[in-house]
Design a protein around this motif. Structure first.
Motif, PDB file in Angstrom:
ATOM      1  N   GLU A   1       0.639  -1.338  -0.109  1.00 59.32           N
ATOM      2  CA  GLU A   1      -0.014   0.026  -0.082  1.00 59.32           C
ATOM      3  C   GLU A   1       0.667   1.267   0.177  1.00 59.32           C
ATOM      4  O   GLU A   1       1.092   1.776   1.053  1.00 59.32           O
ATOM      5  N   ARG A   2       1.322   1.581  -1.199  1.00 65.10           N
ATOM      6  CA  ARG A   2       1.890   2.847  -1.513  1.00 65.10           C
ATOM      7  C   ARG A   2       1.394   3.919  -2.556  1.00 65.10           C
ATOM      8  O   ARG A   2       0.848   3.367  -3.491  1.00 65.10           O
ATOM      9  N   SER A   3       1.052   5.136  -2.192  1.00 66.95           N
ATOM     10  CA  SER A   3       0.289   5.911  -3.243  1.00 66.95           C
ATOM     11  C   SER A   3       0.929   5.903  -4.558  1.00 66.95           C
ATOM     12  O   SER A   3       0.043   6.225  -5.692  1.00 66.95           O
ATOM     13  N   ASP A   4       2.318   5.777  -4.581  1.00 66.19           N
ATOM     14  CA  ASP A   4       2.782   5.788  -6.030  1.00 66.19           C
ATOM     15  C   ASP A   4       2.915   4.365  -6.648  1.00 66.19           C
ATOM     16  O   ASP A   4       3.669   4.108  -7.585  1.00 66.19           O
ATOM     17  N   ASN A   5       2.183   3.334  -6.043  1.00 65.36           N
ATOM     18  CA  ASN A   5       2.411   1.967  -6.451  1.00 65.36           C
ATOM     19  C   ASN A   5       1.104   1.401  -7.024  1.00 65.36           C
ATOM     20  O   ASN A   5       0.800   0.168  -7.273  1.00 65.36           O
ATOM     21  N   ILE A   6       0.186   2.433  -7.343  1.00 63.32           N
ATOM     22  CA  ILE A   6      -1.302   2.001  -7.338  1.00 63.32           C
ATOM     23  C   ILE A   6      -1.402   1.663  -9.005  1.00 63.32           C
ATOM     24  O   ILE A   6      -0.984   2.401  -9.762  1.00 63.32           O
ATOM     25  N   LYS A   7      -1.830   0.273  -9.157  1.00 66.64           N
ATOM     26  CA  LYS A   7      -2.057  -0.069 -10.503  1.00 66.64           C
ATOM     27  C   LYS A   7      -3.295  -0.135 -11.504  1.00 66.64           C
ATOM     28  O   LYS A   7      -3.545   0.271 -12.345  1.00 66.64           O
ATOM     29  N   PHE A   8      -4.235  -0.425 -10.193  1.00 70.93           N
ATOM     30  CA  PHE A   8      -5.466  -0.535 -10.851  1.00 70.93           C
ATOM     31  C   PHE A   8      -6.713   0.106  -9.845  1.00 70.93           C
ATOM     32  O   PHE A   8      -6.443  -0.153  -8.688  1.00 70.93           O
ATOM     33  N   GLU A   9      -7.684   0.817 -10.263  1.00 71.30           N
ATOM     34  CA  GLU A   9      -8.748   1.366  -9.553  1.00 71.30           C
ATOM     35  C   GLU A   9     -10.135   1.149 -10.218  1.00 71.30           C
ATOM     36  O   GLU A   9     -10.499   1.133 -11.277  1.00 71.30           O
TER      37      GLU A   9
END
Length: 502
Positions: free
Chosen positions: A264-272
């Motif tokens: 859980e890191r904001s720069d690691n979001i792949k898909f939402e």
């Protein structure tokens, strides 16, 4: 002592040139009223024993048979399938494959009609079968409207109308959630209490722990170990590992994930997914206000009871079903739902729908999008990882259910998609192949792939899941990170809520 109702005397069998499933000098006696469990790795011969008991061997499946099988004192070689069927009920892994009608009550009456039973007696037998299993609510239902657990119930009820002596179950829990498995447990308990002989071939053992009188462990066509009730009670983790068995005690399953990485890191979001909703035509909303954020390398478990919309959610993510509302983001950029298929691969629970080619090897080439041999090394590694390399030249339709399942998982791995969705990827898999699938998904995770796994299999989830999304009443009831056994206990409690394993 009761009379032997099933008697194998030095029985060997082979399917022509095929070695898998062959039997070697089996001696086995089953007493009337016993509940017997056969377990062991896929291909060890469990199903072959079941086919010998119900007469499918030698009357349907060809091969070389030596020794003598007697059921109720009669040699199966000289007893017709019709006569055997009157006294032996078979319930298959996929009950849909044994249905002949589209109405539940008609299905329950079908076997009675075939045997020419008088109408009044037939009606009484059908009514009693539904009543005995507290299933009056399933009478006169459309077969296509039933859940997997309800279909399994109808298969057992249909068998019960003839009141046979012996019930043979071949991996009956494979396609069921835990709630339905516990209902299956109760039905088997009632059969046992009524004095019927019950024989179950299974990988998932927890629901049978307090039912079985004896458990036979098989390997390579041999019975290698016989367990009585006290042996089962005293089995520890080392014993289970030695015999490559799934657990008898679901309460002992603990978080066992190899990869402990925090995602859980904001720069690691792949898909939402944001504010997704969906309903089938002319029906109420199945999914409402679904919001999920997935980080690169995560394996997210989507869990809930059957019929809650888990598979539907997976198909929406893959672009296979159009959502009513919702927005989708890949690497921070909003994308149209119809474009998701370019990045997402969906592995169905029923693998037959996803096999297109004439060999396992070419199946993976098709999935990878490369007809050249540039991908050969990677594809061979995938096949070896999932224990299907030996079948690379075989036609996928010639494989067993578990082998087909692993071919579709291998195809997903070969696809090079960044988001993979697995719908019940371990249903019907033995311990070793469940571990192989777990390892494959953990490898994908380390490579940065986002994995969604729709599963009721706690042993599998304990090995792969980094977070859990709880689906209940059409919406998300909670999302938790799985960092320790206390977190995993929450998953366990959620799945067991309506059917606690005892």
């Amino acid at each position: 002592m009761a009379d032997s109702i099933v008697d194998f005397d030095d029985v060997s069998f082979s399917y022509g040139t095929q070695t898998e499933g062959s039997l070697k000098h089996i001696n086995l006696k089953i007493e009337e009223g016993e509940c017997i469990v056969l377990t062991g790795q896929s291909g060890c011969g469990k199903t072959t024993i079941m086919r010998l008991i119900n007469g499918l061997i030698p009357h349907f499946f060809e091969g070389s048979l030596t020794g003598c099988v007697k059921i109720l004192g009669k040699d199966t070689k000289t007893t017709s399938v019709g006569e055997l069927g009157r006294n032996i009920a078979s319930i298959f892994q996929n009950p849909r494959s044994q249905f002949f009608t589209t109405n539940t009550t008609a299905e329950a009456a079908f076997a009675c009609e075939n045997y020419g039973i008088e109408r009044a007696e037939m009606i009484k037998g059908v009514d009693n079968a539904f009543y005995d299993f507290d299933a009056k609510c399933l009478m006169n239902r459309d077969m296509f409207s039933l859940s997997s657990g309800e279909k399994q119930k109808i298969a057992i009820i249909a068998a019960k109308t003839l009141n046979p002596n012996i019930y043979v179950f071949d991996e009956p829990s494979a396609n069921l959630d835990i709630h339905a498995i516990m209902q299956l447990q109760e039905m088997i308990r009632k059969l046992r209490e009524a004095g019927h002989t019950v024989i179950v071939s299974e990988h998932r053992l927890f629901y049978l722990k307090n039912l079985c009188d004896r458990c036979f462990i098989m390997s390579n066509g041999n019975i290698v170990k016989e367990l009585c009730k006290s042996d089962i009670e005293n089995m520890n983790t080392a014993d289970l590992t030695n015999y490559k068995l799934r657990t008898f005690n679901i309460e002992e399953i603990e978080l066992n994930r190899e990869n402990k990485t925090e995602y859980e890191r904001s720069d690691n979001i792949k898909f939402e997914i944001k504010k997704l909703s969906f309903s089938y035509k002319h029906s109420k909303k199945l999914l409402d206000n679904i919001n999920i954020t997935a980080y690169a390398g995560e394996t997210i478990a989507i869990i809930g009871q059957n019929g809650e919309g888990k598979t539907t959610l997976g198909k929406i993510i893959a672009g296979l079903l159009k959502s009513a509302h919702g927005r989708f983001f890949l690497d921070g950029k909003q994308v149209k739902q119809k474009e998701l298929y370019k990045s997402v691969y969906f592995v169905m629970q029923e693998s037959d729908y996803q096999l297109y080619s004439d060999s396992v090897l070419s199946e993976l080439y098709v999935s990878s999008g490369l007809s050249s041999k540039r991908n050969t090394q990677k594809i061979e590694c995938i096949m070896k990882l999932l224990h299907i390399f030996a079948y690379k030249e075989k036609h996928p339709w010639a494989l067993s259910g578990g082998q087909k399942q692993r071919v579709t998982i291998a195809a997903a791995m070969a696809s090079n998609k960044s988001i993979l969705i697995f719908d019940e990827p371990t249903s019907g898999l033995d311990y070793e192949n469940m571990k192989a699938v777990s390892k494959a998904i953990n490898i994908l995770s380390r490579q940065g792939t986002v994995n969604f796994v729709i599963s009721h299999d706690l042993e599998f989830l304990s090995r792969v899941a980094t977070r859990a999304v709880f689906i209940a009443n059409g919406t998300i009831g909670g999302i938790i990170s799985l960092k320790n056994n206390r977190d995993f206990r929450t998953v366990k409690d959620f799945l067991l809520r309506n059917g606690v394993a005892k």
